[in-house]
Write a protein that holds these residues in place. Structure first.
Motif, PDB file in Angstrom:
ATOM      1  N   MET A 170       0.810  -1.199   0.000  1.00 50.50           N
ATOM      2  CA  MET A 170       0.000   0.000   0.000  1.00 50.50           C
ATOM      3  C   MET A 170       0.857   1.268   0.000  1.00 50.50           C
ATOM      4  SD  MET A 170      -3.165  -0.806   2.441  1.00 50.50           S
ATOM      5  CE  MET A 170      -4.373  -1.964   1.912  1.00 50.50           C
ATOM      6  N   ILE A 171       1.916   1.224   0.782  1.00 52.11           N
ATOM      7  CA  ILE A 171       2.805   2.378   0.847  1.00 52.11           C
ATOM      8  C   ILE A 171       3.456   2.617  -0.513  1.00 52.11           C
ATOM      9  CG2 ILE A 171       4.935   3.254   1.880  1.00 52.11           C
ATOM     10  CD1 ILE A 171       4.037   1.857   4.512  1.00 52.11           C
ATOM     11  N   LYS A 172       3.854   1.538  -1.164  1.00 51.61           N
ATOM     12  CA  LYS A 172       4.488   1.664  -2.477  1.00 51.61           C
ATOM     13  C   LYS A 172       3.514   2.280  -3.490  1.00 51.61           C
ATOM     14  CE  LYS A 172       7.044  -1.641  -4.001  1.00 51.61           C
ATOM     15  NZ  LYS A 172       7.544  -2.912  -4.518  1.00 51.61           N
ATOM     16  N   TRP A 173       2.268   1.811  -3.498  1.00 45.10           N
ATOM     17  CA  TRP A 173       1.272   2.369  -4.418  1.00 45.10           C
ATOM     18  C   TRP A 173       1.064   3.851  -4.155  1.00 45.10           C
ATOM     19  CZ3 TRP A 173      -0.729   0.737  -8.794  1.00 45.10           C
ATOM     20  CH2 TRP A 173      -0.633  -0.616  -9.101  1.00 45.10           C
ATOM     21  N   LEU A 231      11.840   5.273   1.366  1.00 44.49           N
ATOM     22  CA  LEU A 231      11.659   4.730   2.715  1.00 44.49           C
ATOM     23  C   LEU A 231      11.118   3.303   2.650  1.00 44.49           C
ATOM     24  CD1 LEU A 231      10.095   7.877   4.432  1.00 44.49           C
ATOM     25  CD2 LEU A 231      12.321   6.867   4.969  1.00 44.49           C
ATOM     26  N   ASP A 232      10.118   3.100   1.802  1.00 43.01           N
ATOM     27  CA  ASP A 232       9.509   1.773   1.701  1.00 43.01           C
ATOM     28  C   ASP A 232      10.515   0.723   1.224  1.00 43.01           C
ATOM     29  OD1 ASP A 232       7.096   0.035   1.748  1.00 43.01           O
ATOM     30  OD2 ASP A 232       7.515  -0.099  -0.402  1.00 43.01           O
ATOM     31  N   ARG A 233      11.347   1.080   0.259  1.00 41.19           N
ATOM     32  CA  ARG A 233      12.355   0.130  -0.239  1.00 41.19           C
ATOM     33  C   ARG A 233      13.331  -0.278   0.846  1.00 41.19           C
ATOM     34  NH1 ARG A 233      13.583   3.043  -5.682  1.00 41.19           N
ATOM     35  NH2 ARG A 233      12.396   4.348  -4.581  1.00 41.19           N
ATOM     36  N   ARG A 234      13.548   0.556   1.820  1.00 42.13           N
ATOM     37  CA  ARG A 234      14.477   0.258   2.905  1.00 42.13           C
ATOM     38  C   ARG A 234      13.783  -0.328   4.130  1.00 42.13           C
ATOM     39  NH1 ARG A 234      16.179   3.313  -0.612  1.00 42.13           N
ATOM     40  NH2 ARG A 234      18.362   3.666  -1.090  1.00 42.13           N
ATOM     41  N   GLY A 235      12.488  -0.586   3.993  1.00 45.04           N
ATOM     42  CA  GLY A 235      11.749  -1.170   5.103  1.00 45.04           C
ATOM     43  C   GLY A 235      11.431  -0.181   6.203  1.00 45.04           C
ATOM     44  N   ALA A 243       1.989  -5.841   8.398  1.00 43.07           N
ATOM     45  CA  ALA A 243       2.617  -5.798   7.070  1.00 43.07           C
ATOM     46  C   ALA A 243       3.701  -6.861   6.989  1.00 43.07           C
ATOM     47  CB  ALA A 243       3.209  -4.421   6.800  1.00 43.07           C
ATOM     48  N   THR A 244       3.742  -7.557   5.897  1.00 40.83           N
ATOM     49  CA  THR A 244       4.759  -8.567   5.694  1.00 40.83           C
ATOM     50  C   THR A 244       5.986  -7.910   5.093  1.00 40.83           C
ATOM     51  OG1 THR A 244       3.027 -10.172   5.239  1.00 40.83           O
ATOM     52  CG2 THR A 244       5.276 -10.757   4.579  1.00 40.83           C
ATOM     53  N   PRO A 245       7.106  -7.879   5.821  1.00 48.42           N
ATOM     54  CA  PRO A 245       8.309  -7.265   5.257  1.00 48.42           C
ATOM     55  C   PRO A 245       8.865  -8.101   4.108  1.00 48.42           C
ATOM     56  CG  PRO A 245       8.773  -8.182   7.417  1.00 48.42           C
ATOM     57  CD  PRO A 245       7.312  -8.373   7.150  1.00 48.42           C
ATOM     58  N   ARG A 246       9.481  -7.426   3.169  1.00 45.20           N
ATOM     59  CA  ARG A 246      10.122  -8.131   2.062  1.00 45.20           C
ATOM     60  C   ARG A 246      11.340  -8.869   2.562  1.00 45.20           C
ATOM     61  NH1 ARG A 246      10.966  -3.443  -0.067  1.00 45.20           N
ATOM     62  NH2 ARG A 246       9.017  -2.426   0.202  1.00 45.20           N
ATOM     63  N   ALA A 247      11.670  -9.930   1.870  1.00 48.60           N
ATOM     64  CA  ALA A 247      12.816 -10.761   2.265  1.00 48.60           C
ATOM     65  C   ALA A 247      14.082  -9.926   2.333  1.00 48.60           C
ATOM     66  CB  ALA A 247      13.001 -11.892   1.257  1.00 48.60           C
ATOM     67  N   GLY A 248      14.790 -10.055   3.431  1.00 43.97           N
ATOM     68  CA  GLY A 248      16.083  -9.386   3.583  1.00 43.97           C
ATOM     69  C   GLY A 248      15.999  -7.955   4.066  1.00 43.97           C
ATOM     70  N   LEU A 249      14.808  -7.397   4.153  1.00 46.44           N
ATOM     71  CA  LEU A 249      14.676  -6.016   4.606  1.00 46.44           C
ATOM     72  C   LEU A 249      13.888  -5.993   5.917  1.00 46.44           C
ATOM     73  CD1 LEU A 249      13.837  -4.022   1.361  1.00 46.44           C
ATOM     74  CD2 LEU A 249      15.977  -4.081   2.596  1.00 46.44           C
ATOM     75  N   PRO A 250      14.520  -5.635   7.000  1.00 50.55           N
ATOM     76  CA  PRO A 250      13.804  -5.556   8.277  1.00 50.55           C
ATOM     77  C   PRO A 250      12.872  -4.341   8.284  1.00 50.55           C
ATOM     78  CG  PRO A 250      16.034  -4.764   8.546  1.00 50.55           C
ATOM     79  CD  PRO A 250      15.922  -5.279   7.133  1.00 50.55           C
ATOM     80  N   ARG A 251      11.770  -4.485   8.936  1.00 48.93           N
ATOM     81  CA  ARG A 251      10.849  -3.354   9.109  1.00 48.93           C
ATOM     82  C   ARG A 251      11.302  -2.563  10.312  1.00 48.93           C
ATOM     83  NH1 ARG A 251       8.037  -1.956   4.920  1.00 48.93           N
ATOM     84  NH2 ARG A 251       6.111  -1.399   5.934  1.00 48.93           N
ATOM     85  N   ALA A 252      11.237  -1.248  10.209  1.00 52.54           N
ATOM     86  CA  ALA A 252      11.639  -0.384  11.323  1.00 52.54           C
ATOM     87  C   ALA A 252      10.469  -0.105  12.225  1.00 52.54           C
ATOM     88  CB  ALA A 252      12.215   0.921  10.811  1.00 52.54           C
TER      89      ALA A 252
END
Length: 136
Positions: free
Chosen positions: A1-4, A74-78, A127-136
């Motif tokens: 959603m954030i990406k959209w 920001l979203d790309r970096r979690g 929210a499901t974080p993307r693989a390899g990127l921790p959510r802050a």
């Protein structure tokens, strides 16, 4: 959603700026802009060159691109974007909709709703974080 939300904001800002420069032909006034022709411009009685400048390069289009790209960055970096971005853009959108109802304000309402929903889900941990990127 954030990406959209980030893409909607970025694309609207880009479309506004490029549309003003090309479709609205604001770029035809660039010679006046860069020759100092606006230095003594009266904002209460704008010339066509001054109006074209405020519609294109000095509009909110370029800051919207920066806001959208920041949300995407920001979203790309979690990192969850701060809610004040969505709320501020939302208030501005409501004012815009009241003053000029035939603007693309529904797209901004959608972007704000997506951004706020994504932020709320990220804060709750839904929210499901993307693989390899921790959510802050």
């Amino acid at each position: 959603m954030i990406k959209w939300a980030g893409w909607i904001i970025t694309l609207c800002g880009t479309a506004h700026t490029l549309g003003a420069l090309t479709v609205e032909k604001a770029a035809h006034h660039a010679g006046t802009w860069f020759s100092g022709g606006l230095w003594h411009e009266d904002l209460a009685d704008m010339s066509p060159a001054g109006s074209a400048y405020w519609l294109s390069l000095d509009s909110f289009g370029i800051p919207l691109v920066l806001i959208g790209l920041t949300v995407l960055w920001l979203d790309r970096r979690g990192i969850t974007p701060p809610a004040f971005i969505a709320w501020t853009l939302g208030v501005w959108t409501v004012v815009d909709a009241v003053i000029l109802p035939f603007t693309p304000w529904p797209l901004f309402v959608l972007a704000c709703a997506l951004l706020l929903t994504g932020i709320r889900r990220a804060r709750r941990g839904d929210a499901t974080p993307r693989a390899g990127l921790p959510r802050a």
